[in-house]
Design an enzyme around this catalytic site. Structure first.
Site, mmCIF file in Angstrom:
data_model
loop_
_atom_site.group_PDB
_atom_site.id
_atom_site.type_symbol
_atom_site.label_atom_id
_atom_site.label_comp_id
_atom_site.label_asym_id
_atom_site.label_seq_id
_atom_site.Cartn_x
_atom_site.Cartn_y
_atom_site.Cartn_z
ATOM 1 N N GLU A 34 0.818 -1.202 0.000
ATOM 2 C CA GLU A 34 0.000 0.000 0.000
ATOM 3 C C GLU A 34 0.862 1.266 0.000
ATOM 4 O O GLU A 34 0.569 2.234 -0.715
ATOM 5 C CB GLU A 34 -0.924 0.001 1.234
ATOM 6 C CG GLU A 34 -1.883 -1.168 1.287
ATOM 7 C CD GLU A 34 -1.316 -2.388 2.018
ATOM 8 O OE1 GLU A 34 -2.125 -3.176 2.543
ATOM 9 O OE2 GLU A 34 -0.072 -2.547 2.054
ATOM 10 N N CYS A 50 -2.455 -4.031 7.001
ATOM 11 C CA CYS A 50 -2.100 -4.321 8.389
ATOM 12 C C CYS A 50 -2.578 -3.205 9.316
ATOM 13 O O CYS A 50 -2.695 -2.037 8.921
ATOM 14 C CB CYS A 50 -0.602 -4.555 8.529
ATOM 15 S SG CYS A 50 0.423 -3.134 8.088
ATOM 16 N N ALA A 77 16.773 -42.543 -8.654
ATOM 17 C CA ALA A 77 18.206 -42.744 -8.858
ATOM 18 C C ALA A 77 18.466 -44.204 -9.197
ATOM 19 O O ALA A 77 17.620 -45.078 -8.955
ATOM 20 C CB ALA A 77 18.996 -42.351 -7.608
ATOM 21 N N ASP A 83 24.902 -37.134 -2.620
ATOM 22 C CA ASP A 83 24.858 -36.250 -3.791
ATOM 23 C C ASP A 83 25.711 -34.992 -3.655
ATOM 24 O O ASP A 83 26.028 -34.363 -4.662
ATOM 25 C CB ASP A 83 23.417 -35.811 -4.077
ATOM 26 C CG ASP A 83 22.519 -36.968 -4.474
ATOM 27 O OD1 ASP A 83 23.049 -38.042 -4.780
ATOM 28 O OD2 ASP A 83 21.290 -36.787 -4.457
ATOM 29 N N ARG A 138 19.992 -20.928 -8.079
ATOM 30 C CA ARG A 138 20.945 -20.445 -9.083
ATOM 31 C C ARG A 138 20.279 -20.200 -10.433
ATOM 32 O O ARG A 138 20.716 -19.341 -11.188
ATOM 33 C CB ARG A 138 22.078 -21.462 -9.296
ATOM 34 C CG ARG A 138 22.829 -21.822 -8.063
ATOM 35 C CD ARG A 138 23.971 -22.791 -8.352
ATOM 36 N NE ARG A 138 23.556 -24.030 -8.986
ATOM 37 C CZ ARG A 138 22.998 -25.046 -8.349
ATOM 38 N NH1 ARG A 138 22.764 -24.964 -7.057
ATOM 39 N NH2 ARG A 138 22.648 -26.148 -8.997
#
Length: 370
Positions: free
Chosen positions: A55, A81, A170, A208, A215
């Site tokens: 706002e 708010c 996997a 892993d 990214r």
């Protein structure tokens, strides 16, 4: 509500989405200020925590263009708010600006606001309208974790899995790069960017060595990376400990403190929670901890053990499955769950969205309420 109200709230919801990855722990809010004949005077969305809300941004935008907003309408995607937090109350700013009308997409679930912002504006003579259920549902989705935190006392948990057509994540060796294509991987980073924190288990770190940062999508603030590690096996060279962003370890309360002190000496915070019967951090308490830290959405990228534990505990609110058009054969499944004797006891989910990303499918699913 009239057709202009619907149009302006729809545009304000698009503005709210621009606050994803920026405003946490505050909700993502968009606001448009305009006239009844269709002129837009100002618009804005919530900035980073401590910065101006939607706002105020819209009022500033209007003033920067030399517009007088007295007698105008504000369309806002969440109730303004009504309390002094990191910033002053937005409802007071709208009253002071002389607005005649405010259209609100949905009430704020935060106890210090809920209904009070609307009441304060009405008491000041502003005509306040609430949107219909369709608009309210869209507004709720943008802030699904914020609503979850205040209505249920825990964040919204989204579990992400990339799998083959036969449900393998996997090979038996643990090799999983890459089951899905680049489009799916990029999309996964957009879901990471929505989250306050990314949760994984130490098994995924050891097998892993993922970075678990954002990214492949624009990120103003990196989500915190939280690793469940009941035996404190985190290697000091793990990529998850490296910038950008911060990483914390969650362990059980019975783990010797000397080990956690060694990690803390390397700048890795260790948080202890009460253990479950298996000696692992109790997942319900973990999510309560996250809520106390003002985490709204949790993005889970983990292995079958943690996935299964979260599902079995009924703590998964949404599953995002990237399904590649391949068959792997023997390999690691999506989730380790106990054997069923009756199909009626299966954990059932229903699709809320299906999308094609390159050659892969993205399925978004939510639990079927019983």
């Amino acid at each position: 509500m009239n057709s202009l109200d619907h149009q302006r709230l729809g545009a304000a919801l698009v503005l709210a989405e621009a606050a994803i990855g920026l405003s946490d722990p505050n909700p993502r809010v968009g606001c448009i200020i305009g006239t009844a004949d269709g002129l837009i005077l100002g618009k804005g969305h919530t900035q980073q925590a401590g910065g101006p809300h939607a706002e105020v941004m819209a009022l500033r935008d209007a003033r920067s263009q030399g517009h007088d907003v007295r007698g105008a309408t504000a369309w806002v995607t969440l109730e303004p708010c009504a309390h002094h937090g990191r910033t002053p109350p937005c409802c007071d700013a709208l009253v002071a600006a002389g607005l005649a009308r405010v259209v609100v997409a949905i009430e704020d679930p935060f106890p210090q606001v809920s209904g009070q912002g609307i009441a304060r504006m009405r008491a000041a003579g502003i005509d306040v309208l609430l949107a219909d259920s369709a608009i309210a549902a869209r507004a709720r989705e943008i802030n699904i974790g914020f609503f979850s935190r205040f209505e249920r006392g825990r964040p919204w948990v989204r579990l992400k899995v990339a799998a083959s057509l036969d449900g393998r994540t996997a090979l038996p060796s643990g090799a999983s790069q890459w089951i899905t294509g680049p489009e799916a991987r990029t999309d996964g980073h957009h879901w990471r960017n929505r989250a306050s924190a990314i949760l994984t288990g130490i098994g995924t770190i050891l097998s892993d060595d993922p970075r678990l940062d954002v990214r492949l999508a624009p990120a103003f603030v990196q989500p915190r990376r939280m690793v469940l590690d009941s035996q404190l096996r985190m290697p000091p060279t793990a990529r998850v400990l490296q910038p950008p962003g911060a990483c914390e370890i969650i362990t059980a309360d019975h783990v010797p403190s000397v080990t956690s002190m060694e990690l803390a000496a390397r700048g890795v915070p260790v948080v202890r929670v009460e253990a479950d019967p298996h000696g692992r951090p109790d997942l319900h308490r973990v999510l309560s901890l996250f809520a106390s830290r003002e985490f709204n959405e949790i993005h889970v990228e983990a292995g079958s053990v943690l996935n299964g534990a979260l599902l079995a505990a009924g703590l998964v609110d949404e599953v995002v499955v990237y399904q590649a058009p391949i068959f792997i054969g023997p390999g690691i499944g999506m989730a380790e769950l106990p054997a069923l004797s009756d199909l009626g006891d299966a954990l059932r989910f229903e699709p809320v969205e299906v999308a094609c990303l390159g050659n892969d499918l993205r399925l978004r699913l939510r639990p079927v309420l019983r």
